[in-house]
Design an enzyme around this catalytic site. Structure first.
Site, short mmCIF file in Angstrom:
data_model
loop_
_atom_site.label_atom_id
_atom_site.label_comp_id
_atom_site.label_asym_id
_atom_site.label_seq_id
_atom_site.Cartn_x
_atom_site.Cartn_y
_atom_site.Cartn_z
CG HIS A 211 22.57 -16.86 26.94
ND1 HIS A 211 22.93 -15.54 27.08
CD2 HIS A 211 22.76 -17.42 28.15
CE1 HIS A 211 23.34 -15.33 28.31
NE2 HIS A 211 23.25 -16.45 28.99
C1 UD1 Z 1 24.77 -20.93 31.63
C2 UD1 Z 1 24.39 -20.18 32.91
C3 UD1 Z 1 24.03 -18.75 32.57
C4 UD1 Z 1 25.12 -18.07 31.74
C5 UD1 Z 1 25.40 -18.94 30.52
C6 UD1 Z 1 26.48 -18.35 29.65
C7 UD1 Z 1 23.31 -21.48 34.69
C8 UD1 Z 1 22.03 -21.73 35.38
N1 UD1 Z 1 23.24 -20.75 33.56
O1 UD1 Z 1 23.61 -21.01 30.82
O2 UD1 Z 1 23.87 -18.02 33.77
O3 UD1 Z 1 24.69 -16.80 31.36
O4 UD1 Z 1 25.79 -20.24 30.97
O5 UD1 Z 1 26.67 -19.13 28.52
O6 UD1 Z 1 24.34 -21.89 35.14
N2 UD1 Z 1 26.01 -26.50 25.56
C9 UD1 Z 1 26.88 -26.83 24.56
N3 UD1 Z 1 28.22 -26.72 24.82
C10 UD1 Z 1 28.70 -26.31 26.01
C11 UD1 Z 1 27.80 -25.98 27.02
C12 UD1 Z 1 26.45 -26.07 26.79
O7 UD1 Z 1 26.48 -27.20 23.49
O8 UD1 Z 1 29.94 -26.25 26.16
C13 UD1 Z 1 24.56 -26.57 25.29
C14 UD1 Z 1 23.93 -27.82 25.88
O9 UD1 Z 1 23.00 -28.29 24.97
C15 UD1 Z 1 23.23 -27.32 27.12
C16 UD1 Z 1 22.86 -25.90 26.74
O10 UD1 Z 1 23.92 -25.46 25.88
O11 UD1 Z 1 22.12 -28.09 27.47
C17 UD1 Z 1 22.76 -24.98 27.92
O12 UD1 Z 1 23.96 -25.04 28.72
P1 UD1 Z 1 23.87 -24.79 30.31
O13 UD1 Z 1 25.22 -24.78 30.90
O14 UD1 Z 1 22.86 -25.70 30.89
O15 UD1 Z 1 23.23 -23.37 30.42
P2 UD1 Z 1 23.52 -22.02 29.62
O16 UD1 Z 1 22.29 -21.67 28.87
O17 UD1 Z 1 24.80 -22.07 28.87
#
Ligand code: UD1
Length: 372
Positions: A211
């Site tokens: 991821h």
């Molecule tokens: C975040 C953390 C990362 C951690 C990861 C674990 C930061 C900078 N990154 O990255 O360190 O390893 O979490 O998962 O804080 N989304 C969903 N459902 C959710 C949450 C997110 O669909 O409940 C999707 C959204 O489209 C979002 C994307 O996942 O834009 C990324 O989520 P985000 O929290 O921005 O970063 P992660 O890649 O999850």
């Protein structure tokens, strides 16, 4: 005396659960006030973890959701400030390195509320990782820095953090792992629950997670990695719980048909107990996660890290982890080594013993509530 405890994203939950339990059940001097920023919000990314880890409903859910780094960080800050005005805690405790960690840490410090950082001092020395920026800044802001491995203190000293702010309390995520191992969902039960009919045997599959933006947002790297996974799957079946970010990117890039359906089992994000079971029974784990590098070391399962560096060097020097990056030949070589020789066995690092939450709370009491 109230301690505001912050969680935001999936890897925070298993670090906070034992601390909250310790505060609630064992040590009644401190009242935890749990804030969930809402960075992760889906059932599969949040609710399942709260339920399985026995984390109480948050006292406050900021509900910020997804966004660019600036939007997400800024929204968390805006929503978090009034909470501190209302609750007036003696300190704020943050864990890990996600955007919620730095956002809430910055708000606390500007209000002159002491900041406690659990999992301080880890460094990949790769500033392209958003988490590395979050780690460096949170550590600079923190009043008390609690570390998971001894090398962290050296990193902090190089950055001018004085010794008296640092305390080695051990790895609290391993507290969660040890207390939940017995309840882990067996791999066959998990696959059955997700409607998967492929025949899998324990210790005869690889577990994959992917991821990191550096691996999945760049289409060339993602394409290369997906094709290596196809190759690995010819040697042993691969179970792949897919992060929402990765799901979007694989679909957008049209890469789904590069993964043979009968050899690569793609699942939605799975719960904590399901993931524990999948790790325990895996022959090997391929990952770019930070947490899995540590959990596989604690479980004695060989781990191949699909990154050029790690902020958790003890998983390599003492544990079962090998850093291979994204080079196809190196990945295949490492998989072959594990299939032939069984891979690294490793040993359990110091203070990864299930008692970290106890040490963390004891240190907080000693510093902030003297005389108790
Ligand atoms: C975040 C953390 C990362 C951690 C990861 C674990 C930061 C900078 N990154 O990255 O360190 O390893 O979490 O998962 O804080 N989304 C969903 N459902 C959710 C949450 C997110 O669909 O409940 C999707 C959204 O489209 C979002 C994307 O996942 O834009 C990324 O989520 P985000 O929290 O921005 O970063 P992660 O890649 O999850």
């Amino acid at each position: 005396q109230t301690l505001v405890c912050v969680v935001g994203a999936r890897p925070n939950f298993m670090k906070m659960a034992p601390i909250i339990r310790q505060l609630q059940n064992v040590n009644h001097l401190i009242r935890p006030y749990l804030v969930h920023t809402g960075q992760h919000y889906d059932q599969a990314m949040k609710d399942t973890f709260f339920q399985q880890l026995g984390i109480p409903e948050p006292d406050k859910d900021l509900g910020v959701g997804s966004g660019s780094h600036a939007v997400q960080t800024a929204n968390i800050m805006l929503q978090f400030e009034p909470v501190l005005d209302e609750i007036k805690p003696f300190a704020v405790l943050v864990v890990g390195d996600v955007n919620s960690t730095i956002a809430c840490g910055l708000v606390a410090v500007k209000k002159q509320i002491p900041l406690i950082h659990v999992e301080a001092g880890l460094r990949s020395y790769d500033r392209e990782m958003p988490e590395e920026i979050n780690r460096i800044l949170t550590d600079q802001l923190s009043d008390l820095l609690l570390t998971t491995e001894r090398a962290a203190a050296d990193n902090l000293q190089k950055e001018g953090v004085s010794d008296d702010r640092i305390c080695f309390t051990g790895n609290v995520m391993i507290d969660s792992l040890l207390s939940n191992c017995q309840q882990a969902s067996p791999v066959l039960t998990t696959l059955h629950n997700y409607g998967c009919k492929i025949d899998i045997q324990a210790k005869n599959y690889a577990l994959l997670t992917l991821h990191r933006p550096s691996n999945v947002d760049d289409i060339d790297t993602l394409t290369k990695l997906i094709s290596v996974i196809g190759e690995v799957s010819q040697k042993l079946p691969v179970i792949f719980p897919v992060h929402p970010r990765t799901q979007q990117k694989i679909t957008q890039a049209g890469l789904l048909d590069k993964l043979p359906e009968d050899r690569v089992i793609m699942l939605p994000p799975v719960g904590y107990l399901e993931m524990l079971g999948l790790m325990q029974s895996a022959k090997l784990v391929l990952t770019d996660s930070g947490g899995l590098q540590e959990e596989t070391t604690a479980l004695g399962v060989p781990c191949i890290t699909l990154r050029e560096n790690t902020e958790r060097p003890i998983t390599v020097t003492e544990g079962t982890n090998t850093i291979v990056g994204t080079d196809t030949a190196k990945i295949m070589q490492c998989v072959d080594d594990i299939l032939i020789s069984g891979g690294k066995t490793g040993r359990i690092p110091e203070y990864w013993d299930g008692q970290a939450a106890q040490r963390i709370v004891a240190e907080i009491v000693r510093r902030y509530l003297p005389g108790n």
